[in-house]
Design an enzyme around this catalytic site. Structure first.
Site, mmCIF file in Angstrom:
data_model
loop_
_atom_site.group_PDB
_atom_site.id
_atom_site.type_symbol
_atom_site.label_atom_id
_atom_site.label_comp_id
_atom_site.label_asym_id
_atom_site.label_seq_id
_atom_site.Cartn_x
_atom_site.Cartn_y
_atom_site.Cartn_z
ATOM 1 N N ASP A 141 0.868 -1.241 0.033
ATOM 2 C CA ASP A 141 0.128 0.060 -0.052
ATOM 3 C C ASP A 141 0.936 1.349 -0.089
ATOM 4 O O ASP A 141 0.594 2.156 -0.510
ATOM 5 C CB ASP A 141 -1.090 -0.075 1.215
ATOM 6 C CG ASP A 141 -1.701 1.302 1.408
ATOM 7 O OD1 ASP A 141 -2.661 1.480 0.478
ATOM 8 O OD2 ASP A 141 -1.436 2.017 2.470
ATOM 9 N N GLU A 194 -1.771 -5.018 -4.252
ATOM 10 C CA GLU A 194 -0.998 -4.282 -3.262
ATOM 11 C C GLU A 194 0.157 -5.060 -2.792
ATOM 12 O O GLU A 194 1.342 -4.693 -2.731
ATOM 13 C CB GLU A 194 -1.777 -3.671 -2.157
ATOM 14 C CG GLU A 194 -2.394 -2.524 -2.742
ATOM 15 C CD GLU A 194 -3.434 -1.795 -1.493
ATOM 16 O OE1 GLU A 194 -3.598 -0.610 -1.691
ATOM 17 O OE2 GLU A 194 -3.860 -2.410 -0.625
#
Length: 225
Positions: A43, A115
């Site tokens: 992320d 991610e």
């Protein structure tokens, strides 16, 4: 497809990045072997490279404008589209229950796995490849988001409006689900003050809610076409 885009990567990293928590839970495997830790790291990797590319692409934009565009670019909705485009949704290792409940189509699952994959490749030294990937597959949405931000952020805009009027939030109800199981179409209605104010359709519940919210904003005069 992953190897074609990013090249070679530590196999354990990739397997972990593709393993959903439901699989480790069902099989009594350590949580360290699912994608959650890599997703946490990935992320930040995604936001770092997206921020860099936005900074370079929009030299006249303010910090607030860049943040608005980035918030949509790194959202589950956009990441899920990107992940499906490269076939990542087919590679996720799900628990049997999550699979039966349609977890392979769930935006949050697909986005989190992407991610995690970015985190895995970053740790494998593929930083140039990651930047090129984000430039080719994620940044392509940036201009449209910049021009039509309300369309992408309609749920927040509608909620801010209703809370300003009577301190309540609109509710979204699924009216119907049509089409084949592998390609459903959701129809959702927005209810505010016990009144249905709009309907919208989408390939996922979230997408339908966003379209519904945009239509509601148009009907209420919050957003002008």
């Amino acid at each position: 497809m992953l190897k074609e885009i990013f090249g070679e990567c530590d196999e354990l990293f990739i397997k972990t990045a593709l393993t959903h928590p439901s699989y480790t839970k069902e099989n009594n495997i350590s949580d360290l072997e699912n994608y959650e830790r890599l997703e946490f790291f990935g992320d930040s990797v995604l936001k770092l490279f997206t921020s860099k590319l936005l900074y370079e692409a929009y030299p006249e934009a303010s910090e607030g404008e860049l943040s608005k565009i980035r918030s949509i670019l790194v959202s589950d909705a956009i990441l899920a589209k990107v992940a499906v485009k490269i076939g990542l949704d087919k590679l996720i290792i799900l628990g049997a229950s999550e699979e039966k409940q349609g977890g392979r189509r769930r935006e949050s699952n697909i986005a989190c796995s992407l991610e995690a994959v970015l985190g895995a490749y970053y740790l494998s030294g593929k930083r140039e490849e990651i930047e090129n990937f984000i430039k080719e597959y994620v940044m392509v949405y940036a201009d449209d988001i910049d021009k039509h931000f309300e369309r992408y952020n309609a749920k927040d805009i509608l909620q801010q409006y209703t809370q300003g009027v009577d301190k309540t939030r609109p509710e979204y109800n699924v009216v119907s689900v049509s089409g084949p199981a592998h390609k459903p179409v959701f129809c959702v209605e927005a209810v505010w003050g016990s009144k249905v104010i709009a309907q919208g359709q989408g390939k996922s519940k979230k997408e339908a809610e966003q379209h519904c919210a945009y239509e509601a904003c148009r009907i209420l005069g919050i957003i002008k076409d």
